[in-house]
Design a protein around this motif. Structure first.
Motif, PDB file in Angstrom:
ATOM      1  N   MET A  79       0.702  -1.212   0.077  1.00 37.62           N
ATOM      2  CA  MET A  79      -0.071   0.063  -0.041  1.00 37.62           C
ATOM      3  C   MET A  79       0.879   1.421  -0.045  1.00 37.62           C
ATOM      4  SD  MET A  79      -3.420   0.775   2.258  1.00 37.62           S
ATOM      5  CE  MET A  79      -2.707   1.779   3.544  1.00 37.62           C
ATOM      6  N   HIS A  80       0.584   2.494  -0.839  1.00 38.98           N
ATOM      7  CA  HIS A  80       1.130   3.426  -0.691  1.00 38.98           C
ATOM      8  C   HIS A  80       1.237   4.215   0.621  1.00 38.98           C
ATOM      9  CE1 HIS A  80       0.661   2.978  -5.036  1.00 38.98           C
ATOM     10  NE2 HIS A  80       1.701   4.085  -5.206  1.00 38.98           N
ATOM     11  N   LYS A  81       2.334   4.580   1.112  1.00 36.60           N
ATOM     12  CA  LYS A  81       2.404   5.412   2.245  1.00 36.60           C
ATOM     13  C   LYS A  81       2.451   6.893   1.936  1.00 36.60           C
ATOM     14  CE  LYS A  81       3.521   2.612   5.818  1.00 36.60           C
ATOM     15  NZ  LYS A  81       2.479   2.412   6.803  1.00 36.60           N
ATOM     16  N   THR A  82       1.952   7.733   2.912  1.00 40.10           N
ATOM     17  CA  THR A  82       1.918   9.154   2.355  1.00 40.10           C
ATOM     18  C   THR A  82       3.123   9.705   3.402  1.00 40.10           C
ATOM     19  OG1 THR A  82      -0.197   9.261   1.550  1.00 40.10           O
ATOM     20  CG2 THR A  82       0.616  11.482   2.275  1.00 40.10           C
ATOM     21  N   ILE A  83       4.092  10.453   3.043  1.00 39.48           N
ATOM     22  CA  ILE A  83       5.128  11.110   3.747  1.00 39.48           C
ATOM     23  C   ILE A  83       5.131  12.563   3.427  1.00 39.48           C
ATOM     24  CG2 ILE A  83       7.450  11.313   4.190  1.00 39.48           C
ATOM     25  CD1 ILE A  83       7.840   8.281   3.535  1.00 39.48           C
ATOM     26  N   LEU A  84       4.803  13.319   4.805  1.00 41.74           N
ATOM     27  CA  LEU A  84       4.768  14.777   4.581  1.00 41.74           C
ATOM     28  C   LEU A  84       6.076  15.251   4.772  1.00 41.74           C
ATOM     29  CD1 LEU A  84       3.416  17.575   4.830  1.00 41.74           C
ATOM     30  CD2 LEU A  84       2.895  17.264   7.158  1.00 41.74           C
ATOM     31  N   VAL A  85       6.453  16.347   4.070  1.00 45.91           N
ATOM     32  CA  VAL A  85       7.889  16.959   4.435  1.00 45.91           C
ATOM     33  C   VAL A  85       7.490  18.540   4.548  1.00 45.91           C
ATOM     34  CG1 VAL A  85      10.188  17.596   3.436  1.00 45.91           C
ATOM     35  CG2 VAL A  85       8.678  15.330   2.624  1.00 45.91           C
ATOM     36  N   THR A  86       7.915  19.015   5.731  1.00 47.94           N
ATOM     37  CA  THR A  86       7.773  20.313   6.017  1.00 47.94           C
ATOM     38  C   THR A  86       8.645  21.025   5.526  1.00 47.94           C
ATOM     39  OG1 THR A  86       8.622  20.563   8.254  1.00 47.94           O
ATOM     40  CG2 THR A  86       6.466  19.562   8.000  1.00 47.94           C
TER      41      THR A  86
END
Ligand code: NAP
Length: 294
Positions: free
Chosen positions: A1-8
């Protein structure tokens, strides 16, 4: 499954490199949190990158950015209220049930008594540790790319760069390597609860750094060791706030005293290849230090 990674801080020196490296991986959706949509425009061209506006002072923008984010690469800028900004981000991460935070901290964050810059970073690290969210702290030394951001103009125009660090050696690190360690900490196993001190492969004096510039640029480049008060005046004259100039002087003092020379093998251990050398960095960024002929 795709993981969502947030980069600030995704348009910054480290953030854009993290976004780029994550975008090359399968099964990852990258969410680039940008302060300015105009600055973030370039990131849209990368595969599987969603660009979202994110202002740390605006809770609505944070809700949107954190919703359904599985992991976060957390960068806050060198700002007076960075501890407060980070606290808001950690609260949002808890609300959104984030599984793991990789935090961009700084070398020596746990030194006692250390310097102001490190103490701010350690305070943020502690907030993350107490949040109950799994984490990895990245503690890089000073970035090689600072020479692009802060010294390129004087190198181009005068063949010189100025710093108040005497003969102190510094184990500068390439941000591409900092990003690579961070990406591995986000997608690999066994990085939970770790604090990685990250350096380049060698500690160099600024005279040695000038020699590397001279060799690659094929022209004489000199390091000028400036007195502390001259450096302070210069930073203030460029509209740097006083608190920031004083924090920088404190850091330069550490380097001048020889405490910036610690070399680690973190890049090799975590990424499986050696860290880039200063020579490699100048060869790759050569174009930033010469006047364009256009
Ligand atoms: N430089 C070094 O040698 C070094 C070494 C070790 C650790 N560090 C640490 O690295 C961190 C900085 O990373 P960096 O150099 O990649 O940063 P940077 O290049 O200064 O970029 C900061 C990013 O944060 C964004 N930003 C600024 N204010 C914001 C706000 N209010 N809301 C949302 N986003 C905001 C900026 O966007 P805009 O530009 O659009 O405002 C930018 O994308 C600091 O914590 C510093 O202590 C630096």
């Amino acid at each position: 499954m795709h993981k969502t990674i947030l980069v600030t801080g995704a348009t910054g020196t480290v953030g854009r490199e993290v976004v780029k490296q994550l975008s090359m991986l399968d099964d990852i959706r990258v969410r680039a949190g940008v302060h300015s949509l105009i600055k973030g425009e370039n990131l849209r061209r990368l595969p599987d990158v969603e660009v979202v506006e994110m202002e740390f002072e605006n809770p609505e923008s944070l809700h949107a950015a954190f919703t359904h984010a599985d992991k976060v690469f957390m960068i806050t800028p060198f700002a007076y209220d960075q501890v407060e900004q980070a606290r808001i981000l950690v609260d949002e991460a808890k609300r959104a049930d984030v599984q793991h935070i990789v935090r961009l901290s700084a070398s020596g964050a746990d030194a006692e008594p250390g310097i102001q810059l490190g103490r701010w970073h350690r305070e943020i690290e502690r907030d993350i540790e107490q949040s109950g969210i799994s984490y990895t702290h990245l503690r890089p030394t000073s970035f090689m790319q600072n020479f692009v951001n802060y010294c390129a103009e004087s190198i181009k125009q005068e063949g010189k760069f100025y710093m108040p660090v005497g003969d102190g050696k510094v184990s500068y690190v390439d941000v591409r390597d900092v990003a690579a360690v961070g990406v591995e900490a986000l997608i690999g196993n066994g990085h939970e609860g770790q604090a990685y001190e990250i350096s380049g492969p060698e500690a160099l004096s600024h005279t040695e750094i000038a020699d590397i510039f001279s060799q690659v640029l094929k022209t004489d480049i000199q390091y000028v060791d400036v007195p502390e008060h001259t450096a302070l005046q210069s930073m203030l004259s460029q509209s740097m706030p006083e608190w920031m100039a004083n924090a920088m002087l404190e850091l330069y003092g550490v380097y001048k005293s020889g405490y910036g020379c610690h070399v680690t093998d973190t890049v090799q251990r975590v990424v499986g290849r050696p860290a880039r050398s200063f020579l490699h960095f100048v060869q790759d960024y050569n174009h930033c230090f010469v006047e364009s002929k256009l």
